[in-house]
Design a protein around this motif. Structure first.
Motif, PDB file in Angstrom:
ATOM      1  N   ILE A  83     125.442 -69.901 -20.473  1.00 13.72           N
ATOM      2  CA  ILE A  83     124.517 -69.917 -19.333  1.00 13.72           C
ATOM      3  C   ILE A  83     125.281 -69.961 -18.012  1.00 13.72           C
ATOM      4  N   SER A  84     126.264 -70.842 -17.923  1.00 13.24           N
ATOM      5  CA  SER A  84     127.042 -70.990 -16.698  1.00 13.24           C
ATOM      6  C   SER A  84     127.776 -69.702 -16.319  1.00 13.24           C
ATOM      7  N   GLY A  85     128.178 -68.931 -17.328  1.00 13.43           N
ATOM      8  CA  GLY A  85     128.941 -67.712 -17.079  1.00 13.43           C
ATOM      9  C   GLY A  85     128.124 -66.442 -17.061  1.00 13.43           C
ATOM     10  N   THR A  86     126.793 -66.554 -17.077  1.00 11.36           N
ATOM     11  CA  THR A  86     125.927 -65.372 -17.056  1.00 11.36           C
ATOM     12  C   THR A  86     125.759 -64.846 -15.633  1.00 11.36           C
ATOM     13  N   LYS A  87     126.059 -63.566 -15.439  1.00  8.25           N
ATOM     14  CA  LYS A  87     125.947 -62.967 -14.104  1.00  8.25           C
ATOM     15  C   LYS A  87     124.510 -62.552 -13.795  1.00  8.25           C
ATOM     16  N   VAL A  88     123.845 -61.954 -14.791  1.00  4.72           N
ATOM     17  CA  VAL A  88     122.451 -61.527 -14.622  1.00  4.72           C
ATOM     18  C   VAL A  88     121.677 -61.907 -15.878  1.00  4.72           C
ATOM     19  N   TYR A  89     120.521 -62.517 -15.700  1.00  6.55           N
ATOM     20  CA  TYR A  89     119.685 -62.925 -16.839  1.00  6.55           C
ATOM     21  C   TYR A  89     118.345 -62.206 -16.759  1.00  6.55           C
ATOM     22  N   LYS A  90     117.998 -61.514 -17.854  1.00  7.01           N
ATOM     23  CA  LYS A  90     116.730 -60.795 -17.921  1.00  7.01           C
ATOM     24  C   LYS A  90     115.858 -61.395 -19.022  1.00  7.01           C
ATOM     25  N   PHE A  91     114.576 -61.589 -18.718  1.00 11.20           N
ATOM     26  CA  PHE A  91     113.646 -62.155 -19.696  1.00 11.20           C
ATOM     27  C   PHE A  91     112.217 -61.802 -19.303  1.00 11.20           C
ATOM     28  N   SER A  92     111.297 -62.092 -20.209  1.00 13.15           N
ATOM     29  CA  SER A  92     109.884 -61.815 -19.946  1.00 13.15           C
ATOM     30  C   SER A  92     109.171 -63.100 -19.557  1.00 13.15           C
ATOM     31  N   ARG A  93     108.223 -62.965 -18.640  1.00 15.44           N
ATOM     32  CA  ARG A  93     107.458 -64.094 -18.117  1.00 15.44           C
ATOM     33  C   ARG A  93     106.002 -63.668 -17.975  1.00 15.44           C
ATOM     34  N   ASP A  94     105.104 -64.617 -17.752  1.00 15.26           N
ATOM     35  CA  ASP A  94     103.688 -64.283 -17.611  1.00 15.26           C
ATOM     36  C   ASP A  94     103.457 -63.199 -16.561  1.00 15.26           C
ATOM     37  N   LYS A  95     104.242 -63.261 -15.497  1.00 17.96           N
ATOM     38  CA  LYS A  95     104.077 -62.295 -14.404  1.00 17.96           C
ATOM     39  C   LYS A  95     104.833 -60.988 -14.662  1.00 17.96           C
ATOM     40  N   GLY A  96     105.428 -60.865 -15.847  1.00 15.33           N
ATOM     41  CA  GLY A  96     106.125 -59.622 -16.195  1.00 15.33           C
ATOM     42  C   GLY A  96     107.620 -59.834 -16.363  1.00 15.33           C
ATOM     43  N   PRO A  97     108.381 -58.747 -16.542  1.00 15.20           N
ATOM     44  CA  PRO A  97     109.837 -58.840 -16.709  1.00 15.20           C
ATOM     45  C   PRO A  97     110.496 -59.481 -15.491  1.00 15.20           C
ATOM     46  N   GLN A  98     111.492 -60.332 -15.757  1.00 17.02           N
ATOM     47  CA  GLN A  98     112.206 -61.028 -14.685  1.00 17.02           C
ATOM     48  C   GLN A  98     113.703 -60.751 -14.794  1.00 17.02           C
ATOM     49  N   SER A  99     114.381 -60.778 -13.653  1.00 21.34           N
ATOM     50  CA  SER A  99     115.827 -60.591 -13.618  1.00 21.34           C
ATOM     51  C   SER A  99     116.407 -61.510 -12.553  1.00 21.34           C
ATOM     52  N   TRP A 100     117.299 -62.413 -12.957  1.00 17.67           N
ATOM     53  CA  TRP A 100     117.914 -63.352 -12.030  1.00 17.67           C
ATOM     54  C   TRP A 100     119.414 -63.088 -11.941  1.00 17.67           C
ATOM     55  N   THR A 101     119.929 -63.030 -10.727  1.00 18.43           N
ATOM     56  CA  THR A 101     121.368 -62.865 -10.496  1.00 18.43           C
ATOM     57  C   THR A 101     121.973 -64.201 -10.106  1.00 18.43           C
ATOM     58  N   ASN A 102     123.123 -64.511 -10.660  1.00 18.80           N
ATOM     59  CA  ASN A 102     123.789 -65.785 -10.405  1.00 18.80           C
ATOM     60  C   ASN A 102     124.231 -65.890  -8.942  1.00 18.80           C
ATOM     61  N   LYS A 103     123.978 -67.035  -8.322  1.00 16.77           N
ATOM     62  CA  LYS A 103     124.380 -67.272  -6.932  1.00 16.77           C
ATOM     63  C   LYS A 103     125.871 -67.555  -6.778  1.00 16.77           C
ATOM     64  N   ASN A 104     126.562 -67.759  -7.880  1.00 14.96           N
ATOM     65  CA  ASN A 104     127.989 -68.070  -7.846  1.00 14.96           C
ATOM     66  C   ASN A 104     128.788 -66.791  -7.577  1.00 14.96           C
TER      67      ASN A 104
END
Length: 376
Positions: A187-208
């Motif tokens: 988790i700590s070393g993940t640059k981009v995380y993609k997953f599904s949520r109620d509001k649809g597909p999500q993509s988070w980019t690491n702030k580090n």
């Protein structure tokens, strides 16, 4: 005027000459941060420090503790129902909605990559049963890890309580522990995380940004900022088998501080193999004809000037006890650095099988073929 210029020129020339001739480990080194620690992961040795035990506000690097407690709870696959209190937590957010149902694992990614304060509160309520229950768990874990100058008052690091603080050294201890967990590492070393949520597909980019763009050897970490704490940063990096942890508190130039500390660590303190795993020869009473060995090698980060400052001391069971044992642990090998005990590694004894003589082998072969048993 000419004389003054000559003095300045000579001074600069001497400075450049010393920089070329002196070994890297003797360079004057400093960082912009008010407090800092550079620690080697395997040994826990501190390679650089600046006010390492000074208590300061830590902002969102608090979430390292929140993350590891969530991971160790065994509830990562559970679904969390988000409370209104979690949604309205101030500061950075992953924009949770009241009543939303979301997997705890996704919340931990949102906590670490996007620094969601709402995620921190939702995690705390689910894992700890209440905010207060989770904070108790945080402080209990801090005590277990020897974080003697740390107190947690919340799971996110907001400046809503004066009794929420830590030190560079304590946060390095916490990170060293967390990095032993494979899920945390991922988790700590993940640059981009993609997953599904109620509001649809999500993509988070690491702030580090050390991880995503600034330092190719970075393996993870956690950013932080509040007005009172300033910029706080914990990061990890690995190169050629060496793993380092960097912590800075109240650092105006923290990205560069971390890169500079890493370069110091990697270049000046390579990992040395002090002893290899396998058979060892010890000239002590009771060790004659004993098959002694180490199950693990002994490593330690050392500068070139420190290579002669390490030694190994062996401590075994008393001779009469040793004589009665054929296998198992029989003592310890202690690594000393600057005459201080640094690491202890068990010494084991392996059972020695009695070898047959050529005559016994011949007898067993002959009598075995005829079906007759022979006993000496």
């Amino acid at each position: 005027m000419i004389a003054k210029r000559k003095i300045v020129f000579i001074s600069l020339a001497l400075t450049l000459l010393l920089a070329i001739l002196l070994p890297k480990s003797t360079y004057a080194f400093s960082v912009s941060s008010s407090g800092a620690v550079l620690m080697e992961q395997n040994s826990g040795r501190v390679l650089y420090e600046k006010n390492p035990h000074e208590k300061r506000r830590i902002a969102s690097i608090t979430k390292i503790m929140t993350a590891i407690i969530a991971i160790e709870s065994g509830k990562m696959n559970e679904t969390v129902k988000v409370s209104k209190e979690a949604v309205y937590t101030e500061g950075s957010s992953i924009y949770l909605q009241p009543g939303e149902r979301i997997k705890l694992e996704d919340l931990v990614y949102g906590l670490m990559l996007r620094s969601g304060n709402d995620a921190a509160r939702a995690i705390a309520e689910h894992v700890g049963g209440s905010l207060e229950g989770f904070v108790y768990m945080m402080n209990q874990k801090a005590e277990e890890l020897g974080m003697s100058n740390t107190v947690f008052a919340n799971p996110h690091g907001l400046d809503d309580h004066k009794n929420h603080y830590s030190t560079p050294y304590d946060m390095a201890l916490l990170t060293r522990y967390a990095m032993l967990n494979d899920t945390y590492r991922t988790i700590s070393g993940t640059k981009v995380y993609k997953f599904s949520r109620d509001k649809g597909p999500q993509s988070w980019t690491n702030k580090n940004r050390l991880l995503t763009e600034k330092y190719k050897y970075c393996t993870g970490g956690k950013t932080g900022f509040t007005k009172r704490a300033g910029r706080t940063l914990v990061s990890t990096a690995a190169r050629n088998g060496t793993e380092l942890i960097a912590v800075t508190l109240d650092g105006s130039d923290d990205w560069d501080d971390h890169i500079a500390m890493y370069e110091l660590g990697f270049n000046s303190y390579p990992i040395h193999t002090v002893m290899n795993e396998g058979p060892i020869s010890i000239n002590l009473k009771g060790t004659k004809n004993k098959n002694l060995y180490l199950k693990e090698s002994i490593y330690y980060p050392l500068s070139k000037e420190e290579e002669d400052e390490v030694r190994i001391e062996y401590k075994l069971l008393q001779e009469e006890k040793l004589a009665k044992i054929t296998e198992g642990q029989v003592g310890i090998a202690i690594l000393y650095f600057h005459d201080e005990p640094i690491k202890r590694v068990p010494i084991y004894m392996e059972k020695i099988e009695k070898k047959e003589t050529w005559w016994q082998k011949l007898q067993n072969l002959l009598f075995g073929q005829t079906g007759v048993m022979h006993n000496d």
